[in-house]
Design a protein around this motif. Structure first.
Motif, PDB file in Angstrom:
ATOM      1  N   UNK A  75       0.842  -1.189   0.000  1.00  0.00           N
ATOM      2  CA  UNK A  75       0.000   0.000   0.000  1.00  0.00           C
ATOM      3  C   UNK A  75       0.879   1.241   0.000  1.00  0.00           C
ATOM      4  N   UNK A  76       0.692   2.093  -0.993  1.00  0.00           N
ATOM      5  CA  UNK A  76       1.395   3.369  -1.040  1.00  0.00           C
ATOM      6  C   UNK A  76       0.666   4.409  -0.191  1.00  0.00           C
ATOM      7  N   UNK A  77       1.379   5.441   0.206  1.00  0.00           N
ATOM      8  CA  UNK A  77       0.755   6.527   0.960  1.00  0.00           C
ATOM      9  C   UNK A  77      -0.440   7.076   0.187  1.00  0.00           C
ATOM     10  N   UNK A  78      -1.564   7.210   0.896  1.00  0.00           N
ATOM     11  CA  UNK A  78      -2.777   7.714   0.263  1.00  0.00           C
ATOM     12  C   UNK A  78      -3.700   6.634  -0.257  1.00  0.00           C
ATOM     13  N   UNK A  79      -3.206   5.406  -0.399  1.00  0.00           N
ATOM     14  CA  UNK A  79      -4.075   4.289  -0.741  1.00  0.00           C
ATOM     15  C   UNK A  79      -4.656   3.707   0.550  1.00  0.00           C
ATOM     16  N   UNK A  80      -5.545   2.707   0.377  1.00  0.00           N
ATOM     17  CA  UNK A  80      -6.188   2.186   1.570  1.00  0.00           C
ATOM     18  C   UNK A  80      -5.999   0.679   1.726  1.00  0.00           C
ATOM     19  N   UNK A  81      -6.048   0.269   2.992  1.00  0.00           N
ATOM     20  CA  UNK A  81      -6.173  -1.120   3.379  1.00  0.00           C
ATOM     21  C   UNK A  81      -7.575  -1.297   3.948  1.00  0.00           C
ATOM     22  N   UNK A 100       2.976   5.766  10.224  1.00  0.00           N
ATOM     23  CA  UNK A 100       4.274   5.420   9.644  1.00  0.00           C
ATOM     24  C   UNK A 100       4.271   5.403   8.119  1.00  0.00           C
ATOM     25  N   UNK A 101       3.133   5.052   7.522  1.00  0.00           N
ATOM     26  CA  UNK A 101       3.125   4.815   6.080  1.00  0.00           C
ATOM     27  C   UNK A 101       2.111   5.645   5.314  1.00  0.00           C
ATOM     28  N   UNK A 102       1.345   6.484   5.983  1.00  0.00           N
ATOM     29  CA  UNK A 102       0.366   7.308   5.281  1.00  0.00           C
ATOM     30  C   UNK A 102      -0.765   6.512   4.672  1.00  0.00           C
ATOM     31  N   UNK A 103      -1.082   5.375   5.277  1.00  0.00           N
ATOM     32  CA  UNK A 103      -2.088   4.467   4.726  1.00  0.00           C
ATOM     33  C   UNK A 103      -3.455   4.796   5.308  1.00  0.00           C
ATOM     34  N   UNK A 104      -4.448   4.900   4.453  1.00  0.00           N
ATOM     35  CA  UNK A 104      -5.835   5.070   4.854  1.00  0.00           C
ATOM     36  C   UNK A 104      -6.459   3.687   5.085  1.00  0.00           C
ATOM     37  N   UNK A 105      -7.575   3.661   5.804  1.00  0.00           N
ATOM     38  CA  UNK A 105      -8.219   2.371   6.059  1.00  0.00           C
ATOM     39  C   UNK A 105      -9.721   2.523   6.148  1.00  0.00           C
ATOM     40  N   UNK A 106     -10.416   1.452   5.786  1.00  0.00           N
ATOM     41  CA  UNK A 106     -11.856   1.325   6.008  1.00  0.00           C
ATOM     42  C   UNK A 106     -12.117  -0.087   6.503  1.00  0.00           C
ATOM     43  N   UNK A 107     -13.307  -0.294   7.058  1.00  0.00           N
ATOM     44  CA  UNK A 107     -13.601  -1.609   7.632  1.00  0.00           C
ATOM     45  C   UNK A 107     -15.032  -2.022   7.365  1.00  0.00           C
ATOM     46  N   UNK A 108     -15.257  -3.308   7.414  1.00  0.00           N
ATOM     47  CA  UNK A 108     -16.597  -3.865   7.346  1.00  0.00           C
ATOM     48  C   UNK A 108     -16.908  -4.560   8.671  1.00  0.00           C
ATOM     49  N   UNK A 109     -18.183  -4.695   8.990  1.00  0.00           N
ATOM     50  CA  UNK A 109     -18.593  -5.376  10.206  1.00  0.00           C
ATOM     51  C   UNK A 109     -18.606  -6.882   9.960  1.00  0.00           C
ATOM     52  N   UNK A 125     -12.578  -0.943  -3.414  1.00  0.00           N
ATOM     53  CA  UNK A 125     -12.741   0.103  -4.427  1.00  0.00           C
ATOM     54  C   UNK A 125     -11.607  -0.003  -5.438  1.00  0.00           C
ATOM     55  N   UNK A 126     -11.950  -0.327  -6.679  1.00  0.00           N
ATOM     56  CA  UNK A 126     -10.959  -0.506  -7.739  1.00  0.00           C
ATOM     57  C   UNK A 126     -11.294   0.437  -8.890  1.00  0.00           C
ATOM     58  N   UNK A 127     -10.266   1.093  -9.437  1.00  0.00           N
ATOM     59  CA  UNK A 127     -10.490   1.972 -10.580  1.00  0.00           C
ATOM     60  C   UNK A 127     -11.224   3.250 -10.227  1.00  0.00           C
ATOM     61  N   UNK A 133     -10.379   7.188  -2.819  1.00  0.00           N
ATOM     62  CA  UNK A 133      -9.227   6.383  -2.416  1.00  0.00           C
ATOM     63  C   UNK A 133      -9.369   4.974  -2.971  1.00  0.00           C
ATOM     64  N   UNK A 134      -8.304   4.442  -3.550  1.00  0.00           N
ATOM     65  CA  UNK A 134      -8.323   3.102  -4.106  1.00  0.00           C
ATOM     66  C   UNK A 134      -7.846   2.060  -3.101  1.00  0.00           C
TER      67      UNK A 134
END
Length: 349
Positions: A75-81, A100-109, A125-127, A133-134
């Protein structure tokens, strides 16, 4: 118990090195691992990689660092896990991916942390182009800590893997307790491991080593991970002394995990008999028992304190949950003591 508790069920990170493990550590050949010259570390990395169906491994001082390295590789900075809302990488690593890495995140229940394919695939999220955020990485945890030792279904993992590969999204396995899933199901470690681009496994929980995790993946990924490990402050010198503990654990402490599972199940069955609203024995799959206090008079902190006064140490895991974890240093007598305390406390609701 060495700690002075009658039963110390706070975490499986509490295990003490056995006498045989200490002897193996003393005798380990060592070298400077930053220069790649520690033979015991090299042996451990190669062995774990092979067990998990990957080319190469990298020894890390902690499971959190191994996970952070795994995420940083993909994951690059600004992308998400993306991961489930109870995942260790989101809940218990102090926002390290963002810091540390500028990584964004989202979660599911996810109920009890159980992986269902529509969770990550509905969120991925692709494309998205320059507008959203991808998603670069999906993280799966197996077994699931805050889910209560839940084992992830291999067929569901494969379903998610097929879709993520099609979308160009990588997958990382937080396999801190993958050993427990392997022992409980009989599924080979490599069958789990090959479904992921990177896998981290922990040596200092159920396996009883004093410290250490191993990240595995391709040779190219592990060469990059070695650079990031140094950047993150994880370069180590004569660390074969610690790697030797991991090798000893692989030889002697994997198959015995079924003893922890059996004791946890025995505890859950007894407590579930007097307080079925607190725990369902069918929900206890490995070495972790999660007590749901929602229908009781107990607040987690109050129950933890009441148990502590009787010599049993456990963990308040949430606004209505208490966690107990079985491990190498909890025997039948300690299990019986914990069972007696909790059946007495919870039968009074």
């Amino acid at each position: 118990m060495p700690s002075g508790w009658v039963a110390d069920l706070l975490s499986d990170t509490l295990t003490k090195p056995t006498a045989a493990m200490r002897a193996a550590m003393v005798e380990a050949p060592v070298g400077d691992d930053v220069f790649g010259e520690d033979p015991t570390v090299a042996e451990l990395e190669s062995r774990v990689a092979g067990l998990l169906g990957h080319e190469a491994g990298l020894f890390a001082p902690t499971g959190s660092m191994a996970n952070q390295l795994g995420m940083r590789l993909h994951v690059e900075a600004g992308q998400e896990v993306i991961a489930d809302s109870l995942a260790h990488v989101l809940r218990a690593e102090l926002g390290a991916a963002a810091v540390l890495s500028g990584i964004s995140s989202r979660s599911w229940a996810a109920e009890r942390g159980r992986l269902e394919a529509d969770g990550p695939l509905g969120l991925m999220s692709v494309g998205a182009g320059p507008y959203q955020v991808g998603t670069a990485l999906i993280v799966v945890e197996n077994t699931h800590n805050f889910g209560g030792g839940t084992i992830q279904p291999l067929e569901t993992i494969r379903e998610v893997r097929a879709a993520s590969r099609e979308g160009g999204v990588a997958m990382h396995l937080d396999g801190a307790r993958l050993w427990n899933a392997h022992v409980a199901t009989g599924i080979p470690l490599a069958d789990y491991g090959r479904e992921f681009d990177t896998v981290s496994v922990c040596l200092s929980k159920g396996l009883g080593a004093p410290v250490g995790s191993v990240l595995v993946g391709s040779k190219e990924l592990m060469a990059r991970a070695r650079i990031w490990r140094k950047r993150f402050g994880g370069g180590m010198r004569q660390v074969g002394i610690l790697a030797a503990a991991g090798l000893h654990a692989l030889d002697h402490h994997v198959e015995r995990l079924d003893e922890d599972h059996a004791r946890a199940a025995r505890f859950a069955a007894a407590v579930g008999e007097v307080a079925p609203w607190v725990v369902s024995p069918e929900a206890v799959e490995t070495n972790i028992v999660m007590l749901d206090l929602g229908e009781t008079r107990w607040a987690p902190a109050e129950l933890v304190d009441a148990a502590a006064q009787r010599g049993i140490r456990v963990y308040a895991a949430g606004p209505r949950a208490v966690r107990l974890v079985w491990h190498l240093d909890v025997d039948d007598a300690a299990t019986d003591a914990a069972t007696e305390v909790f059946t007495n406390l919870l039968s009074r609701n």
